[in-house]
Design a protein around this motif. Structure first.
Motif, PDB file in Angstrom:
ATOM      1  N   GLY A   1       2.372   6.703  -7.119  1.00  0.00           N
ATOM      2  CA  GLY A   1       1.405   7.685  -7.604  1.00  0.00           C
ATOM      3  C   GLY A   1       0.066   7.135  -8.038  1.00  0.00           C
ATOM      4  O   GLY A   1      -0.699   7.821  -8.729  1.00  0.00           O
ATOM      5  N   ALA A   2      -0.256   5.911  -7.621  1.00  0.00           N
ATOM      6  CA  ALA A   2      -1.559   5.342  -8.010  1.00  0.00           C
ATOM      7  C   ALA A   2      -2.670   5.951  -7.161  1.00  0.00           C
ATOM      8  O   ALA A   2      -2.610   5.877  -5.923  1.00  0.00           O
ATOM      9  N   PRO A   3      -3.700   6.531  -7.817  1.00  0.00           N
ATOM     10  CA  PRO A   3      -4.804   7.107  -7.035  1.00  0.00           C
ATOM     11  C   PRO A   3      -5.756   6.050  -6.479  1.00  0.00           C
ATOM     12  O   PRO A   3      -6.482   6.303  -5.523  1.00  0.00           O
ATOM     13  N   TYR A   4      -5.765   4.885  -7.095  1.00  0.00           N
ATOM     14  CA  TYR A   4      -6.641   3.779  -6.683  1.00  0.00           C
ATOM     15  C   TYR A   4      -5.812   2.522  -6.409  1.00  0.00           C
ATOM     16  O   TYR A   4      -4.765   2.323  -7.025  1.00  0.00           O
ATOM     17  N   ILE A   5      -6.339   1.681  -5.530  1.00  0.00           N
ATOM     18  CA  ILE A   5      -5.855   0.301  -5.443  1.00  0.00           C
ATOM     19  C   ILE A   5      -7.065  -0.615  -5.437  1.00  0.00           C
ATOM     20  O   ILE A   5      -8.184  -0.181  -5.137  1.00  0.00           O
TER      21      ILE A   5
ATOM     22  N   ILE B   1       0.842  -1.204   0.000  1.00  0.00           N
ATOM     23  CA  ILE B   1       0.000   0.000   0.000  1.00  0.00           C
ATOM     24  C   ILE B   1       0.874   1.250   0.000  1.00  0.00           C
ATOM     25  O   ILE B   1       0.661   2.184  -0.779  1.00  0.00           O
ATOM     26  N   ASP B   2       1.916   1.254   0.829  1.00  0.00           N
ATOM     27  CA  ASP B   2       2.856   2.391   0.842  1.00  0.00           C
ATOM     28  C   ASP B   2       3.502   2.575  -0.529  1.00  0.00           C
ATOM     29  O   ASP B   2       3.646   3.698  -1.025  1.00  0.00           O
ATOM     30  N   ALA B   3       3.862   1.449  -1.148  1.00  0.00           N
ATOM     31  CA  ALA B   3       4.507   1.513  -2.469  1.00  0.00           C
ATOM     32  C   ALA B   3       3.536   2.034  -3.524  1.00  0.00           C
ATOM     33  O   ALA B   3       3.914   2.828  -4.402  1.00  0.00           O
ATOM     34  N   ALA B   4       2.262   1.640  -3.406  1.00  0.00           N
ATOM     35  CA  ALA B   4       1.246   2.127  -4.360  1.00  0.00           C
ATOM     36  C   ALA B   4       1.127   3.646  -4.264  1.00  0.00           C
ATOM     37  O   ALA B   4       1.059   4.348  -5.284  1.00  0.00           O
TER      38      ALA B   4
END
Ligand SMILES: CC(=O)[C@@H](O)[C@H](O)COP(=O)(O)O
Ligand SMILES: NCC(=O)COP(=O)(O)O
Length: 245
Positions: free
Chosen positions: A148-152, A141-144
């Protein structure tokens, strides 16, 4: 409480078509029926081995969907080129192994930050909202967030595959913690994989989840009850979950 959205994945309508090499059933038709029944979006996974969704399905749906496309694909130049050409509303980057029966886990974002930072930027610069399909793991999650991913999209496969109540409760707690952690970092959180009519409610009840992507179970139910009822029944369960019913 905020409504939770439903993305219907029509991959396995294409699985039935590919089984015989016919031109039916058509996932494009299934997607239209799902949208009429209340789907908030349509998800399709163009796999590198084309085992179900074909390039034709992607290009036709890019023109015909009335809601929005969530285009799932591996992080390869081939797939990024297709995504940049059709410019779907969403791209969800997923891990892929040819030998897998189905998606087995989340993307290892932490282990490929540079590659994913580049992919997320290229897609975002094209006006596409990018989601990363990851496990409910704080490092991922930290890496996402870092890339710069706005969604996961939190992978719910281990929850769905749990064989005991204790294991399922443990997976639900892990997903709930991950969803809340990601939401707290300003990430919009979806979830999916392996969800069905008898396990969806505890996941849908997590208030920070924005959307669920569900496919295999809806297509299976559609084989018995029809796509329209399969979609409306799933939406009803998700709404009930949010209302605490
Ligand atoms: C990423 C995900 O969970 C779904 O798209 C899943 O991959 C459905 O497709 P398969 O059943 O081919 O894995
Ligand atoms: N990303 C999950 C998805 O699109 C559908 O997964 P499933 O419900 O087919 O397992």
């Amino acid at each position: 409480m905020k409504e939770i959205l439903l993305g219907v994945n029509v991959d396995h309508v294409a699985t039935l078509r590919q089984a015989r090499g016919t031109n039916y059933p058509d996932p494009v038709h299934a997607a239209a029926v799902a949208e009429h029944a209340g789907a908030d979006g349509i998800t399709i996974h163009l796999r590198e081995d084309r085992r179900h969704i074909q390039d034709r399905d992607v290009y036709v749906m890019a023109k015909t969907l009335q809601t929005r496309m969530n285009f799932e694909c591996a992080v390869t130049e081939e797939m990024l080129a297709i995504a940049l050409e059709i410019k779907p509303a969403y791209v969800c980057l997923v891990p892929e192994k040819r030998e897998e029966l189905t998606t087995e886990g989340g993307l290892d974002v932490a282990g490929q930050k540079e590659k994913l930072t580049d992919a997320v930027k290229r897609l975002t610069d094209a006006g596409i909202k990018v989601s990363l399909f990851i496990d409910a793991d704080k490092t991922q999650i930290d890496a996402a967030k870092e890339v710069g991913a706005p969604y996961i999209e939190i992978h719910t496969g281990c929850y769905a595959d749990a064989t005991t109540d204790e294991e399922q409760a443990k997976e639900l707690a892990r997903i709930t913690e991950g969803v809340k952690y990601a939401h707290g970092k300003g990430i919009i959180v979806n979830a999916g994989h392996g969800l069905h009519y008898h396990n969806v409610k505890p996941i849908a009840a997590i208030p920070e989840i924005y959307e669920l992507n569900i496919g295999h179970a809806i297509v299976a139910r559609a084989a018995i009850d029809g796509m329209s009822k399969a979609v409306s029944d799933m939406r009803k369960l998700m709404k009930e979950a949010r209302q605490g019913i």
